[in-house]
Design a protein around this motif. Sequence first.
Motif, PDB file in Angstrom:
ATOM      1  N   ALA A  40     -30.156  31.018   7.648  1.00  0.00           N
ATOM      2  CA  ALA A  40     -29.686  30.099   6.603  1.00  0.00           C
ATOM      3  C   ALA A  40     -28.397  30.625   5.982  1.00  0.00           C
ATOM      4  CB  ALA A  40     -30.757  29.945   5.525  1.00  0.00           C
ATOM      5  N   SER A  84     -27.228  25.258   4.754  1.00  0.00           N
ATOM      6  CA  SER A  84     -28.666  25.293   4.501  1.00  0.00           C
ATOM      7  C   SER A  84     -29.015  26.411   3.531  1.00  0.00           C
ATOM      8  CB  SER A  84     -29.434  25.503   5.806  1.00  0.00           C
ATOM      9  OG  SER A  84     -29.068  26.730   6.413  1.00  0.00           O
ATOM     10  N   ALA A 119     -30.282  21.406   9.861  1.00  0.00           N
ATOM     11  CA  ALA A 119     -29.050  21.443   9.066  1.00  0.00           C
ATOM     12  C   ALA A 119     -27.878  21.937   9.907  1.00  0.00           C
ATOM     13  CB  ALA A 119     -29.249  22.335   7.846  1.00  0.00           C
TER      14      ALA A 119
END
Length: 227
Positions: A205, A188, A181
């Motif tokens: 993330a 993400s 990502a």
Amino acid sequence: MTNFPFAIIGFDLDGTFLDTSGDLTAAVNHALASAGRPALTTAQVKTMIGGGARHMLTQGLEATGGCDPDAFRPLYKRMLAYYDAHIAVHSRPYPGALAALDELDARGVKTAIVTNKFESMARKLLTELGLLDRFATLIGGDTLGPDLAKPHRAPIDEMTRRLGGGSAAFVGDSIYDIMAARNAGIPSIAVSFGFLLQPIGELGADAIIDAYAELIPTLAQMKHRPS
């Protein structure tokens, strides 16, 4: 609903949308038993999932006495054959996953599976569970070629291309997912209930969820990051 920030949401498969740990453990242990190796627990195998079938078996062999390159290929074929024949015995969506899909559908959001699993196996698994048609597209670890699986950005870019472009985000449970990502320039979300190879906070993330009930509210608060 029109203010939802994403037009496309991609999901990893194993450890993110589906809990496949039971069937994967059975397949690994089938190969290990044929080589006279001890069985592994589901908890052990969970840490080996994410990088594809070869990686999983290699880790399983290393954990039970070492990986002999000459013996690997027949064991690998044996594991894949067993898994193909028992692919959906224990595998099920995580709690709340289908409800999250329903809500994304209601908002007009397109969804996809982007996995490092072989496309043929991912397709068979989703078909046997009656879930293949819930997603607009499926991209496997071999769909674009062996060097273009996650963490390469290519599968994420292909997902966006297939679904007509627009703002996208990706949901996963491993560093492969989060890096893919990031490499593709999209946000993400990491799921804390997946097959974690490391502490969830180390994945980098943009957000973390502990249950699928948190997915839509989390996405709604995120902003699309232009690639």
